[in-house]
Each structure stands twice: as C-alpha cells, then as structure tokens.
Design a protein around this motif. Structure first.
Motif, PDB file in Angstrom:
ATOM      1  N   ASN A 105      15.738  17.468 -29.218  1.00  0.00           N
ATOM      2  CA  ASN A 105      16.239  18.839 -29.358  1.00  0.00           C
ATOM      3  C   ASN A 105      17.745  18.911 -29.139  1.00  0.00           C
ATOM      4  OD1 ASN A 105      16.435  18.688 -26.592  1.00  0.00           O
ATOM      5  ND2 ASN A 105      15.885  20.844 -26.290  1.00  0.00           N
ATOM      6  N   PHE A 106      18.400  17.755 -29.248  1.00  0.00           N
ATOM      7  CA  PHE A 106      19.859  17.780 -29.178  1.00  0.00           C
ATOM      8  C   PHE A 106      20.392  18.342 -30.489  1.00  0.00           C
ATOM      9  CE2 PHE A 106      19.194  13.989 -26.293  1.00  0.00           C
ATOM     10  CZ  PHE A 106      19.211  14.778 -25.168  1.00  0.00           C
ATOM     11  N   GLY A 121      28.818  10.437 -28.146  1.00  0.00           N
ATOM     12  CA  GLY A 121      27.367  10.618 -28.096  1.00  0.00           C
ATOM     13  C   GLY A 121      26.880  11.468 -29.241  1.00  0.00           C
ATOM     14  N   GLY A 122      25.600  11.585 -29.340  1.00  0.00           N
ATOM     15  CA  GLY A 122      25.100  12.356 -30.482  1.00  0.00           C
ATOM     16  C   GLY A 122      23.701  12.840 -30.279  1.00  0.00           C
ATOM     17  N   GLY A 123      23.105  13.065 -31.432  1.00  0.00           N
ATOM     18  CA  GLY A 123      23.378  12.579 -32.779  1.00  0.00           C
ATOM     19  C   GLY A 123      23.420  11.064 -32.862  1.00  0.00           C
ATOM     20  N   GLU A 148      27.191   5.581 -28.575  1.00  0.00           N
ATOM     21  CA  GLU A 148      25.742   5.507 -28.714  1.00  0.00           C
ATOM     22  C   GLU A 148      25.449   5.022 -30.115  1.00  0.00           C
ATOM     23  OE1 GLU A 148      24.179   9.374 -27.901  1.00  0.00           O
ATOM     24  OE2 GLU A 148      24.090   9.028 -25.743  1.00  0.00           O
ATOM     25  N   ASP A 206      18.591   2.258 -24.267  1.00  0.00           N
ATOM     26  CA  ASP A 206      17.806   3.407 -23.783  1.00  0.00           C
ATOM     27  C   ASP A 206      16.324   3.108 -23.990  1.00  0.00           C
ATOM     28  OD1 ASP A 206      20.077   4.756 -23.263  1.00  0.00           O
ATOM     29  OD2 ASP A 206      19.845   6.285 -24.832  1.00  0.00           O
ATOM     30  N   TYR A 245      14.701   7.030 -19.810  1.00  0.00           N
ATOM     31  CA  TYR A 245      14.653   8.487 -19.879  1.00  0.00           C
ATOM     32  C   TYR A 245      13.234   8.970 -20.108  1.00  0.00           C
ATOM     33  CZ  TYR A 245      19.700   8.252 -20.258  1.00  0.00           C
ATOM     34  OH  TYR A 245      21.016   8.022 -20.012  1.00  0.00           O
ATOM     35  N   GLN A 246      12.873   9.995 -19.343  1.00  0.00           N
ATOM     36  CA  GLN A 246      11.531  10.537 -19.533  1.00  0.00           C
ATOM     37  C   GLN A 246      11.492  11.412 -20.770  1.00  0.00           C
ATOM     38  OE1 GLN A 246      10.363  12.467 -15.891  1.00  0.00           O
ATOM     39  NE2 GLN A 246      11.012  10.652 -14.738  1.00  0.00           N
ATOM     40  N   LYS A 260      10.687  14.403 -22.685  1.00  0.00           N
ATOM     41  CA  LYS A 260      10.349  15.771 -22.305  1.00  0.00           C
ATOM     42  C   LYS A 260       9.950  16.500 -23.584  1.00  0.00           C
ATOM     43  CE  LYS A 260      11.909  19.608 -19.485  1.00  0.00           C
ATOM     44  NZ  LYS A 260      12.257  20.715 -20.387  1.00  0.00           N
ATOM     45  N   VAL A 319       2.908   9.104 -16.009  1.00  0.00           N
ATOM     46  CA  VAL A 319       4.345   8.875 -16.147  1.00  0.00           C
ATOM     47  C   VAL A 319       4.929   8.437 -14.799  1.00  0.00           C
ATOM     48  CG1 VAL A 319       6.573   9.971 -16.570  1.00  0.00           C
ATOM     49  CG2 VAL A 319       4.649  10.436 -18.091  1.00  0.00           C
ATOM     50  N   LEU A 362       7.352   4.158 -11.527  1.00  0.00           N
ATOM     51  CA  LEU A 362       7.437   3.331 -10.322  1.00  0.00           C
ATOM     52  C   LEU A 362       7.243   1.856 -10.664  1.00  0.00           C
ATOM     53  CD1 LEU A 362       5.527   5.590  -7.748  1.00  0.00           C
ATOM     54  CD2 LEU A 362       7.995   5.303  -8.030  1.00  0.00           C
ATOM     55  N   ILE A 419      18.757   8.075 -11.022  1.00  0.00           N
ATOM     56  CA  ILE A 419      17.346   8.299 -11.341  1.00  0.00           C
ATOM     57  C   ILE A 419      16.921   7.551 -12.610  1.00  0.00           C
ATOM     58  CG2 ILE A 419      15.726  10.067 -12.163  1.00  0.00           C
ATOM     59  CD1 ILE A 419      16.796  11.978 -10.089  1.00  0.00           C
ATOM     60  N   SER A 420      17.774   7.580 -13.644  1.00  0.00           N
ATOM     61  CA  SER A 420      17.382   6.980 -14.920  1.00  0.00           C
ATOM     62  C   SER A 420      18.189   5.730 -15.274  1.00  0.00           C
ATOM     63  CB  SER A 420      17.559   7.999 -16.050  1.00  0.00           C
ATOM     64  OG  SER A 420      16.885   9.193 -15.758  1.00  0.00           O
ATOM     65  N   LYS A 480       5.501  14.322 -10.205  1.00  0.00           N
ATOM     66  CA  LYS A 480       6.698  14.325 -11.027  1.00  0.00           C
ATOM     67  C   LYS A 480       7.232  15.740 -11.177  1.00  0.00           C
ATOM     68  CE  LYS A 480       6.996  13.512 -15.753  1.00  0.00           C
ATOM     69  NZ  LYS A 480       8.042  14.361 -16.228  1.00  0.00           N
ATOM     70  N   ALA A 530      14.838  14.775 -16.569  1.00  0.00           N
ATOM     71  CA  ALA A 530      15.049  13.386 -16.935  1.00  0.00           C
ATOM     72  C   ALA A 530      16.528  13.029 -17.019  1.00  0.00           C
ATOM     73  CB  ALA A 530      14.367  13.109 -18.259  1.00  0.00           C
ATOM     74  N   TYR A 587      22.009  15.580 -19.756  1.00  0.00           N
ATOM     75  CA  TYR A 587      22.572  15.093 -21.001  1.00  0.00           C
ATOM     76  C   TYR A 587      23.979  15.616 -21.241  1.00  0.00           C
ATOM     77  CZ  TYR A 587      23.410  14.114 -25.780  1.00  0.00           C
ATOM     78  OH  TYR A 587      23.986  13.657 -26.923  1.00  0.00           O
TER      79      TYR A 587
END
Lengths: 364, 601
Positions: free
Chosen positions: A19-20, A56-58, A90, A154, A185-186, A188, A209, A214, A230-231, B552, B556, B559
């Motif tokens: 959804n970017f 980044g993008g895209g 990227e 990624d 990356y999770q 979503k 997940v 873990l 975290i990621s 969870k 994430a 961005y």
C-alpha cells in the motif's frame, strides 16, 4: 547531520500486499518527476549537511542511471553529501543487471537493499512476486563483483503458507548469499490492497507469526547477525545509518510524493499524489507532533539497545509507578533492565505497542 | 350527579398479542371518541416501548360515549391493564375499579397462561366476563374450538361470544352492545363517606401527581380535603375530571360509580400508592377498600453508566422514571469494578428490562447492568434475620444458620408435545412438580413451585426456545423456602470482581461457574499479561480459564520515517482502552459484563 530520503513512486507492477504510493509510469512521467525532485533538492538545500541518502519506493532502480547519478550529484551539491556517506537504493532483484549495478556503483551508490522477500518459491508466488531465487543470487553475486560491500535483503514474515520450517529455509538461502544485513518485515494486511479485499486463506495467524519471528531471531543469531532493531539485523556493525536516524529522532527530509520529513522539530509530509507534487514541490502537510519524550521512548524501544535509564529519569518517565510496571514486565520476560539500559526482549518487541500503552498514560 | 344507570366500567384482559390494544383502538374509533385523523395506532399504549413490544406497561383509562341501539347514550370507562405477570398487583387494582371485563382470546392460539391468570383474577373480583373471540379473519382461526376451550377451561358460557376481528373492525358493534347489556351499572351511594380506589397515577410537571381513581362511594370535588388512607397524607383537591382520549377533561366533581382523575398539588408519587383508598379528611370512611398491599421489588440489579462521568445523568433519569413509577426503587452503590452506580429494585424481569431500555433510549445513557438478583432471607447464627438483595453483601457461609430464597407458584401452558421439555427445564431449575392438567387434547397446564432466582436467570428465553415459542408462563409469589445457597465469586488475576458475584444453589455452582469463566474468556481480549479467570465458592476454586497473553502487537516498519502511522495506531488502541473497564492491570470490555447475563443452556 541529516538524512535524505527520495521516494520513487514507480513500479512495473503493484504487489498484492503493497500500500505504498507507487504506480506504473511512462517516460514522460519519469522525466517530470525527475525535474521535480531536483527542484525540491535545490529549494530545500543549502542549510544543513546530510550524511545519508536513501532511494526508496516503489522501485527506484526503474529510474534511469543517469537520473540517479544526477540526484546524487544534487544531494552532494546542496547537502554536502560525501562519497563515504551511506547511499542506499532499494532494488527489485529483476532490475539489477550487471550494467545497472555498474552504473549505480559509478553514480556513488554504496548500499543495496534487495527485495528478496523469501527463499521459498511457493511463498514468492503467493506474494505475487515475479522474481525467482536465481535472480536474487545473481544480483548479489554481480553486485559483489562490482564492488558492493554493503548489501541487505528484505524478508517478509507472515507470508501466506509460511511456517517456521519455510522461514528457516529462507534464512538458509540468506546465509548462502553471504551478506551483512537483513531486514525482516511483518506482512501487514492493509484494507485497500488486493490482499485486504481478498485475504489469502493460508495466512499465518498472529500466534504463528510470533513463533516464526522468535525462531528467525534465534537462527539469525546463529548465523552471526546481531539484531539492532525490531526488524533489522546486521553483521560487522553494518547497520543502516539512514534508518537509524528514524529511531534516534535525528532529522531527515523526504523528497517526492508520499515522503515524510522530520526537520527543526516539525513533522511534515508530501501527500501521496503525483499531480499535486509536481505542481508544487514545496507544498507539505504538517502533522501534530507527539509529546517528544513519548516519541523518543516509542522509537528508542524499537532499538535492541533500548533507552538509557538516566535518560528515562531525565525525561521524567522513571518514577515509582513506572519502575513497578517495568519490574512486572521484566518478570514476565518482556523487557530487560541491565547495564544502565532499558530494552525490550524479542518477545517484548512483538508486543511493543501494548508495552508502550502499559507504561505511558499520556502519549501527547 | 351522574346517572349511574348509564355508566359501564370495564377493562380488557388478554394475553400478549391477542389484540387487546387493537380492540381498544377500534372501540375508541366506533364511539367516535377520537377523530379518525387523531388516531394513532394503539392509542392507549403511550410509550414507544409499549407500542414496539406490544405490551401495556402502565394502566390507562379513557372515557367514551356510546350511542346504543336502545337510543340511550352510555358512558363507557375503559381501563387498560398491564399485560404482564410483573404487574399482577396493578392488574388486580385495575380490575377492582371495574364491573366487567372483556376477555379477548386469539381464535388461532386459544387460551394462554396469562389469559387464565387474569381471568381468574377477574372472577375473584366478581367481574362480569364477556369472552370475545378475536382474529377470526386469520386462516388458522378456529373460533368454535376456542369457544369450547373457554367453556371447558374457564368454565364460563361462551357460545354467544362476539366473533370479531379487531384489526378489520368486524364485529365491534356486537361488543359494544354486549357491554351495555351484560356489564352491570355501578352501584354505591353518593351520600356515604368517600371511598375512591387509586388504580394508577402519573406525574405531570405542572399539575403534580395526577391520580386515577374509581369512586366506590361518596363524592369528591375541587376544594375538598382528602386523605390517603394507607399513607395518611392529606391534600386539598385542585381539580377533578374524566379522561378524554387525548386530554384530561376537568369537571365539577366525581360521584359514586365514576372513573376519573384527581389532582391536589401532590409532589411525590409515593403518596399515591396504587390500591390505596382516598377518603374525605373531614368525614372519613371507617375502612379502606380491601386489597391494598405494599408492593415490594422482587428483582434487584446494579445499574452503572458506562461512562462514569454520566453518573449524575443516570441519577436524574432514575428520579424522573420514579416520578411515574412508584414501584421502582434505587439507592447509590459503589462497585470496585464498575465505579459509581445504583442498586435498583424492580417488580420483575420485564419491569427491569423496561427501565433499562428507557434509560438508554429516552435519556441516552449507556449503562451496564449486573446480573439480576432476588431477595434472600438469611437467618444468621446469632438468630438475626437479614434480607440480602445484593450478592456483595451475602454473609460468609459459617455465619449463616439458614438461607431461604423466594419461591413462586408457576403455571405453564404448553402443547403436549413439549411437556417433556418443560419438565426437564423445571427440574433443572429445581422446580417441584405440583400438578398437570390437560386443558384440551393437545395442551397441558403444568404447575410447579420454582425458585424465583431460577426464573430471573434466563428462564423465559429457554422456555420459549424449548417449546418453539408456544409455552406461556405465569407465576405468583409463594413465600420463602430453605435452600442450599452459595455465593459464587468470579476472580480475574486473583481479585474478586464484585460486579460479577452472584448467589446460586450449591448444586449448580460448578456448572454455572464454569460457563461464566468460559464466557468471560471469549469476551476478554488477549492483553500484555495473561489473565487467569477463576470461579470460586467460599474461597475454593471451582473453575478456571486463562486468557493467554497476546503474542503480537507491533507496527512492522516505520516506513520512510512515517512516524504518524505508528502514532495513529497507538491512539486508536488508546481509544479502545478507554472503552474498557480497568480492573487492576486488566482491561475488561463492557460486553464481558453483559455476556455473563445470558448463558446458553
């Protein structure tokens, strides 16, 4: 020193989970966009020095190499970006030909973030990705031969059909690539995407997940990766300097439609609208600024090193109540309090939002 | 002076949905009491809830004039009666104000428990009963069978009952003529000391309490000094009059046999108790009219605003409702779990639901209610007796010598095919079988002694679901009986949640406790820490469930430095937390408190 982010909103094809802000652009649009970006860099430049640039993008590698070259030149010119500073792009593995990589290197790019997504063919397919494992292997191999020493991939966690086993397969694949950075990356599910409209039936549950996450951390550790966020995981201290700015509340400017900035204590962004952007590159919308201390905690606790106890005290977080809460969180294994620092454990990172809300009543 | 010969005072009794209010509307129409254009469906049911649920909550009365076939004008006083077991006492007072009753029976459904109960009540009051067979236009109508049923079951002649359709207006003329010919004119002398029966009262912010009365003997006029015989309160009459269909019509006085209203600048509806007798302060009657009793609430429940800031609004709403409903009582109470609220007493479950619904609808206050409780009679080891209407105050078991619970005599009418289901249900609910009669080949009347506490807990719903909706229930209080009672506590994270405690029979404590624990588990979202749910009796854990900790809850990726995304998410979560009740470190959604009120069988 600030960071520069250039949003390149072009893709050959939109992935079903994304959804970017991106779309399929023609030559004309790319040209217009390019001039607009240069104009914005020129207009915003001359005030602060930058030491990171992130394209980044895209799919930024869809931009012709000479354009990328010119953008980096502009950043150098107007923000004093040095050739030793971190310049990341990227990349979709399919776009990284030998020629392209040569040109990128020549333009000054020194860090690649490759969208490998998975080491499982079934997962790549389920994610609607058009590349295969060979594309990733080739891209990494050629990039190394072209002199890239800072390569990241990624990986998506929570892909349809993903299990601990397939994640371990993926990490084995990453190990073979022999690179020094990896982001997990999770996935979503965003409502306005094809996945949101029509979710795949075999999506991993939240519990799954968590288990996969873990297990992945465990495995990456064995592979010599150190988790720093975290990621994000790195070897040889090759952390992403640009991304670290986000989490340490350093300043950055985002160029291009949909890009976000944090400058002089203000947060603002370009609307994700191509037409609006090219008609006025200086038009931005401001956002309500969070309580800076809370923001600091929220971002700081994303980092593996967490936040300093002294800072917690100085910023007025640490009192009897906070201490009691922290103790309780420590008892159940969500946080660690040691070496004068307060940080989340991997299990705690999984529930970071709930921990923040538990610790802080006032987020404004 | 009135001409008693031409007065007819009557009411309509019927089971829910058998067409009582529709018939009343048709009568109003045919006597042209209300112009057609003013006619609103079911005029006598004033409240929205009454119209929607098809029930009458408050008695209403209306005066109408009928030009009969004998060329005389008759004054009809139609008194509408509440149609639910919760309001039995009110029904009996309305009946006492009449000389006759129209018994409306649905030709397709026949006699129901409510019909029977109210008809017996009318017979007790020596009312002339006119059976009316309604809904004969329905394809499933069987008038002859219904007539037979009335004769067999109630034992009154019904062969020449009017066959009508209140909906279409068919046969209403017959009904009106029957009223003239069959229902006796009122008796009673104007010259005797005043005895006026109060059968209802409503509060009006300008006039004060408006008392609905039936004058049994004597007269009452503006300026008279009157006394309420039960409460002793005295007032000076401001106005008297009769009830027009859409407004009150003042007159110069009420005489023996009349039905009308009295105002006397009465501020407190508690001074005008239904069933009380109004007499003259100067020349009082020797005795009040028979039948008055103090009604006391049977069912209690805590009512709390979901938003604590609306406590004051809730108090105001209850006060306003009480102005018109003397049987509603309330007092402030505090719950650790729910904050500030009120302990409220109701006549029964329906009364409770109606009050709750009116608070939410008419006063726009979201509320949480606790499980309804009956009033237990506890004899302590030191021989003192305590009445307990709130589980929180239930004494420890070793302090109790004897525990008693209220019981009811229940009558259930049910098609024979469901008799087995009903027996099973009543047995589960600790019922004692008393009697079974076949009222016709396919229907039976079952009599049980049942604990009221079992009826307030989900009984109606289960009764209906086990009989495809065919069973009907009526009950009356039958005193107290000793029972093995225990207090069941629910603990979250080891802490008792006061709002979830209740009293239960020792034998069902285990299954009830387990069900509640399961229900809570479904309704409490996973949170940062695991939440143990326990049900306990006297400190002994009898059921346990665990809401596992969430695994969870994290964004994430920030961005491209989009911090606002995370902020928005956190704000949304924070908002969500606000709608929860914070119990220690646990967040319990409001729904969880409501979910335990309805447990599936």
């Amino acid at each position: 020193m600030i960071g520069l982010y250039i949003h390149v909103p072009f893709c050959i094809e939109k992935c079903p989970y994304c959804n970017f802000y991106s779309f399929r652009a023609n030559k004309k649009q790319k040209d217009v966009y390019f001039s607009a970006i240069l104009a914005e860099i020129r207009k915003r430049g001359g005030k602060k020095r930058a030491n990171t640039l992130y394209l980044g993008g895209g799919t930024p590698t869809l931009l012709e190499s000479d354009k990328i070259n010119k953008i980096i030149k502009y950043a150098t010119c107007y923000f004093g970006l040095g050739c030793d500073d971190e310049i990341t792009i990227e990349a979709n593995p399919k776009t990284l030909s030998k020629k392209k990589l040569f040109e990128l290197k020549k333009a000054g790019v020194n860090r690649l973030s490759i969208g490998a997504q998975s080491g499982s063919i079934a997962e790549l397919k389920a994610l609607g990705r058009k590349h295969n494992l060979r594309d990733v292997e080739n891209a990494v191999r050629i990039a190394k031969s072209e002199g890239f020493e800072n390569i990241s991939v990624d990986i998506i966690i929570g892909a349809p059909g993903q299990t601990v086993e397939t994640m371990l397969e993926t990490l084995e694949f990453v190990e073979k690539l022999d690179i020094d950075h990896c982001s997990i990356y999770q996935l979503k599910i965003e409502p306005e995407t094809p996945f949101g409209q029509n979710p795949p039936s075999n999506l991993a549950s939240e519990d799954d997940v968590a288990t996969i996450y873990l297990a992945a951390i465990e495995r990456l550790k064995k592979m010599g990766f150190k988790q720093y966020e975290i990621s994000n995981f790195s070897k040889k201290f090759k952390q992403s300097k640009h991304n670290l700015k986000y989490w340490t509340r350093e300043e950055y400017i985002g160029f291009g439609p949909g890009a976000h900035s944090f400058l002089d204590g203000k947060r603002f962004f370009h609307e994700p609208n191509f037409g609006k952007y090219i008609s006025d590159v200086m038009y931005v919308r401001h956002e309500e600024v969070l309580n800076p201390n809370f923001e600091w905690l929220m971002l700081g606790l994303r980092l593996a090193r967490g936040v300093g106890l002294l800072d917690l005290k100085r910023k007025g977080f640490w009192d009897k109540v906070f201490e009691a809460k922290a103790k309780k969180l420590q008892d159940v294994g969500y946080v660690k309090l040691c070496g004068g620092r307060f940080c989340l454990t991997p299990r705690g990172m999984l529930v970071q939002n709930a921990i923040l809300l538990n610790l802080c009543d006032n987020i404004h | 002076m009135n001409n008693k010969k031409f007065i007819r005072n009557f009411c309509i009794i019927a089971h829910i949905d058998h067409g009582k209010s529709t018939l009343a509307d048709r009568i109003l129409e045919l006597t042209e009491t209300v112009a057609k254009r003013d006619m609103e469906e079911q005029l006598l049911d004033n409240m929205d809830i009454e119209r929607e649920r098809g029930i009458t909550i408050k008695a209403r009365a209306v005066k109408l004039v009928y030009h009969a076939k004998d060329k005389n004008d008759y004054e009809f006083n139609l008194i509408d009666t509440p149609g639910h077991v919760d309001f039995n006492y009110e029904v009996s007072r309305s009946l006492a104000a009449c000389e006759g009753a129209l018994l409306v029976v649905d030709a397709s459904q026949g006699i129901q428990a409510q019909t029977l109960a109210n008809t017996y009540l009318a017979i007790e009051h020596n009312l002339e009963i006119i059976p009316i067979i309604n809904k004969i236009d329905l394809p499933s109508a069987d008038p002859q069978r219904t007539i037979q049923e009335i004769e067999d079951v109630i034992g009154i002649p019904a062969q020449d009952s009017p066959l009508i359709s209140a909906k279409t207006g068919l046969g209403i003329d017959d009904v009106l003529e029957k009223i003239v010919s069959d229902i006796p004119a009122p008796s009673g002398l104007d010259s005797k000391p005043l005895q006026a029966l109060i059968f209802d009262s409503i509060y009006d912010s300008y006039k004060g309490v408006i008392v609905y009365v039936r004058i049994k003997q004597g007269t009452i006029k503006p300026g008279d000094n009157i006394r309420m015989m039960a409460t002793g309160a005295e007032f000076t009459v401001v106005s008297t009059g009769c009830m027009g269909a859409t407004e009150l019509v003042p007159n110069e006085g009420l005489f023996a046999g009349d039905v009308g209203f009295v105002t006397a600048s009465i501020k407190n509806i508690g001074d005008t108790k239904v069933g009380d007798t109004i007499t003259s302060a100067q020349n009082p009657a020797k005795e009040p009219l028979p039948g008055y009793r103090q009604v006391s609430p049977m069912v209690f429940s805590g009512i709390y605003p979901t938003d604590g800031a609306r406590y004051g609004d809730l108090r105001e709403a209850l006060e306003k409702l009480q102005l018109n409903d003397a049987s509603l009582i309330f007092e402030p109470e505090t719950s650790k779990a729910l904050g500030f609220g009120f302990r409220c007493g109701f006549l029964g479950l329906l009364h409770m639901e109606i009050v709750q619904e009116r608070i939410e609808r008419e006063y726009n206050i979201d509320i949480i209610t606790t499980a309804p409780s009956v009033v237990y009679k506890i004899t302590m080891t030191d021989k003192t007796v305590r009445m307990i209407d709130n589980p929180t105050n239930y004494p420890k078991n070793d302090k109790i010598l004897k525990a008693q619970e209220p019981i009811v005599r229940a009558t259930i009418l049910v098609p024979t095919e469901f008799v087995g289901n009903i027996m099973e249900l009543c047995q589960q609910r600790r019922g004692i079988f008393k009697d079974m009669k076949y009222i016709e080949q396919t229907r039976a009347e079952l009599s049980y002694i049942l604990p009221l506490g079992e009826i307030v807990y989900d009984f109606f719903d289960v009764l209906k679901s086990k009989t495809k909706g065919y069973a009907s229930l009526d009950y009356e209080m039958a005193g107290y009986a000793e029972a093995k009672l225990v207090k069941l506590d629910i603990m979250l994270n080891g802490e008792v949640v006061d709002a979830l405690s209740f009293i239960v029979h020792a034998d069902s404590a285990y299954s009830r406790g387990r069900k509640i624990a399961e229900k809570l588990k479904e309704n409490i979202p996973r949170q940062l820490f695991e939440v143990p749910i326990q049900a306990a009796v006297g400190g002994k854990i009898i059921a346990r469930e665990t809401v596992r900790a969430m695994r969870k809850d994290v964004l994430a990726k920030c961005y491209g430095g989009d911090i606002s995304r995370k902020k928005k998410l956190l704000e949304k979560q924070k908002e969500g937390k606000k709608r929860m009740r914070q119990l220690g470190s646990i967040e319990v959604p409001q729904e969880a408190f409501m979910a335990v009120l309805k447990l599936d069988e």
